[in-house]
Design a protein around this motif. Structure first.
Motif, PDB file in Angstrom:
ATOM      1  N   GLY A  92      -4.898 -13.713  -4.573  1.00  0.00           N
ATOM      2  CA  GLY A  92      -4.977 -12.054  -5.834  1.00  0.00           C
ATOM      3  C   GLY A  92      -4.636 -12.433  -6.477  1.00  0.00           C
ATOM      4  N   ILE A  93      -4.107 -13.433  -7.230  1.00  0.00           N
ATOM      5  CA  ILE A  93      -3.616 -14.141  -8.055  1.00  0.00           C
ATOM      6  C   ILE A  93      -4.540 -13.402  -8.909  1.00  0.00           C
ATOM      7  N   GLN A  94      -5.902 -15.128  -8.847  1.00  0.00           N
ATOM      8  CA  GLN A  94      -7.141 -15.246  -8.722  1.00  0.00           C
ATOM      9  C   GLN A  94      -7.725 -13.438  -9.487  1.00  0.00           C
ATOM     10  N   GLU A  95      -7.157 -12.556  -7.943  1.00  0.00           N
ATOM     11  CA  GLU A  95      -8.563 -11.254  -8.256  1.00  0.00           C
ATOM     12  C   GLU A  95      -8.011  -9.982  -9.109  1.00  0.00           C
ATOM     13  N   LEU A  96      -6.815 -10.689  -9.832  1.00  0.00           N
ATOM     14  CA  LEU A  96      -5.854  -9.363 -10.143  1.00  0.00           C
ATOM     15  C   LEU A  96      -6.882  -8.492 -11.188  1.00  0.00           C
ATOM     16  N   GLY A  97      -7.962  -9.509 -12.424  1.00  0.00           N
ATOM     17  CA  GLY A  97      -8.931  -8.780 -13.352  1.00  0.00           C
ATOM     18  C   GLY A  97      -9.905  -8.891 -12.660  1.00  0.00           C
ATOM     19  N   ALA A  98     -10.321  -8.996 -11.828  1.00  0.00           N
ATOM     20  CA  ALA A  98     -11.699  -7.815 -11.252  1.00  0.00           C
ATOM     21  C   ALA A  98     -11.249  -6.920 -11.306  1.00  0.00           C
ATOM     22  N   ASP A  99     -13.169  -5.750 -11.630  1.00  0.00           N
ATOM     23  CA  ASP A  99     -13.187  -5.348 -11.710  1.00  0.00           C
ATOM     24  C   ASP A  99     -14.153  -4.922 -10.535  1.00  0.00           C
ATOM     25  N   GLU A 100     -14.796  -5.717  -9.467  1.00  0.00           N
ATOM     26  CA  GLU A 100     -15.295  -4.931  -8.589  1.00  0.00           C
ATOM     27  C   GLU A 100     -15.360  -4.282  -7.456  1.00  0.00           C
ATOM     28  N   THR A 180      -9.010   5.225  -6.102  1.00  0.00           N
ATOM     29  CA  THR A 180      -8.823   5.079  -7.978  1.00  0.00           C
ATOM     30  C   THR A 180      -9.533   4.212  -8.745  1.00  0.00           C
ATOM     31  N   GLY A 181     -10.025   3.816  -8.062  1.00  0.00           N
ATOM     32  CA  GLY A 181     -11.516   3.066  -8.201  1.00  0.00           C
ATOM     33  C   GLY A 181     -10.334   1.685  -9.037  1.00  0.00           C
ATOM     34  N   VAL A 182      -9.387   1.676  -8.933  1.00  0.00           N
ATOM     35  CA  VAL A 182      -8.610   0.480  -9.489  1.00  0.00           C
ATOM     36  C   VAL A 182      -8.724  -0.663  -8.460  1.00  0.00           C
ATOM     37  N   ALA A 183      -9.361  -1.848  -9.353  1.00  0.00           N
ATOM     38  CA  ALA A 183      -9.847  -3.063  -8.198  1.00  0.00           C
ATOM     39  C   ALA A 183      -7.759  -3.903  -7.926  1.00  0.00           C
ATOM     40  N   VAL A 184      -7.249  -3.617  -9.087  1.00  0.00           N
ATOM     41  CA  VAL A 184      -5.531  -4.596  -8.744  1.00  0.00           C
ATOM     42  C   VAL A 184      -5.169  -4.091  -7.858  1.00  0.00           C
ATOM     43  N   TRP A 185      -5.550  -3.253  -6.537  1.00  0.00           N
ATOM     44  CA  TRP A 185      -4.894  -2.802  -5.330  1.00  0.00           C
ATOM     45  C   TRP A 185      -4.955  -3.889  -4.457  1.00  0.00           C
ATOM     46  N   ASP A 186      -6.255  -3.569  -4.539  1.00  0.00           N
ATOM     47  CA  ASP A 186      -6.755  -5.145  -4.107  1.00  0.00           C
ATOM     48  C   ASP A 186      -6.150  -6.651  -3.683  1.00  0.00           C
ATOM     49  N   ALA A 187      -6.244  -7.224  -5.229  1.00  0.00           N
ATOM     50  CA  ALA A 187      -5.459  -8.037  -4.944  1.00  0.00           C
ATOM     51  C   ALA A 187      -3.947  -8.275  -5.154  1.00  0.00           C
ATOM     52  N   VAL A 188      -3.362  -6.878  -5.283  1.00  0.00           N
ATOM     53  CA  VAL A 188      -1.688  -6.484  -4.932  1.00  0.00           C
ATOM     54  C   VAL A 188      -1.627  -6.630  -3.185  1.00  0.00           C
TER      55      VAL A 188
END
Length: 308
Positions: A92-100, A180-188
């Motif tokens: 999850g931490i690694q994916e925080l900056g992802a936007d796919e 939302t289109g915000v990928a951070v939710w998935d990482a969270v």
């Protein structure tokens, strides 16, 4: 049977989640896949716990092999922490900056829904069994699950409960990512699933360590054992009573008693041994050690007599 059902459910769910994680590229689905594979692996340790602890006592292990169940369950709890919690949090931490974007989210929802049904079926069985046993002991289901020496039942109960919560978190995270289109939710979502598993692992580790160190029965169970001793026609008083778990639903009992009558030493020794043998025929008693009370020692009060 509870463990086998949980194992089969976890393997099926893990395979489905892995496929969904590869197709959707969802961090939450990766966390859920790791969660299910960790649970499936842990069920193997729990099966080992049941088998290894069932060996009868012998000269080298006079209290039996019951504590092996706590050892293997402790290993399983560490497995939840390492293979489930750490992997999920780190991913999850690694994916925080992802936007796919999440690809094919419908597949993710479908797999999560099916997984919820399978995990729910396993949890319902564990919950029903726990509730039935709790009622027999006049305790709440929650208190029973936390305090029971049946470490396998507790592990399945907590793992399945965590699975249902984790599935809800994953579905919500993917949904928020979509909305939302915000990928951070998935990482969270992946991080939250990992933290959930960490909490469950810490609880299970703590309970198994407590039983390995040595845990006595509850005060109510202690009273029942004492009352049962007083129901024996040979026993007039009990001045000391220690009852400790030496395995799942296996007890070691030490007591000082005052016997009826005033027999000679060898007669009293024989009577004590006969009483011990009689008590050890009970299915939950692993070992009994009885000794004679001193005349001026106060008798213990147990509050009630054992039911006839």
């Amino acid at each position: 049977m509870t463990v086998i059902i949980a194992f089969l459910a976890n393997v099926l769910v893990a395979i489905a989640k892995t496929i969904a994680a590869l197709v959707t590229s969802s961090a939450s689905m990766v966390a859920e896949a790791a969660h299910s594979w960790a649970d499936a692996g842990n069920e193997v340790f729990l099966l080992l716990a049941d088998r290894r602890s069932a060996h009868p006592k012998d000269a080298r292990h006079p209290l039996g092999y019951g504590r092996r169940a706590f050892v293997w369950s402790l290993v399983a709890a560490f497995g939840i922490f390492t293979a489930g919690a750490i992997v999920s949090v780190m991913h999850g931490i690694q994916e925080l900056g992802a936007d796919e974007p999440v690809e094919n989210p419908q597949l993710a929802y479908l797999i999560l829904g099916i997984s919820f049904v399978l995990e729910g079926a396993s949890f319902v069985q564990a919950f029903r069994r726990s509730r039935r046993l709790a009622r027999e002991r006049r305790a709440s289901t929650w208190d029973f699950v936390l305090g029971t020496s049946d470490t396998t039942l507790r592990a399945v109960f907590f793992e399945d409960a965590a699975a249902l919560i984790g599935l809800s978190i994953a579905a919500a995270s993917i949904g928020l990512h979509q909305l939302t289109g915000v990928a951070v939710w998935d990482a969270v979502g992946s991080i939250l699933v990992g933290l959930l598993l960490a909490v469950v692992a810490i609880v299970l580790i703590g309970r198994n360590m407590a039983f390995l160190v040595g845990t006595t029965v509850t005060r109510e169970e202690w009273r029942r054992v004492g009352a049962a001793l007083l129901e024996l026609p040979e026993v007039e008083r009990v001045t000391y009573l220690h009852v400790e778990y030496v395995g799942p639903n296996r007890l070691f009992l030490v007591a000082e008693v005052d016997l009826a009558g005033d027999g000679r030493e060898h007669e009293v020794a024989w009577r004590l041994r006969e009483i011990e043998r009689g008590i050890e025929t009970h299915e939950v008693i692993e070992k009994v050690v009885l000794s004679l009370s001193v005349a001026d020692e106060a008798a213990l009060e147990f509050g009630h007599r054992a039911a006839s």
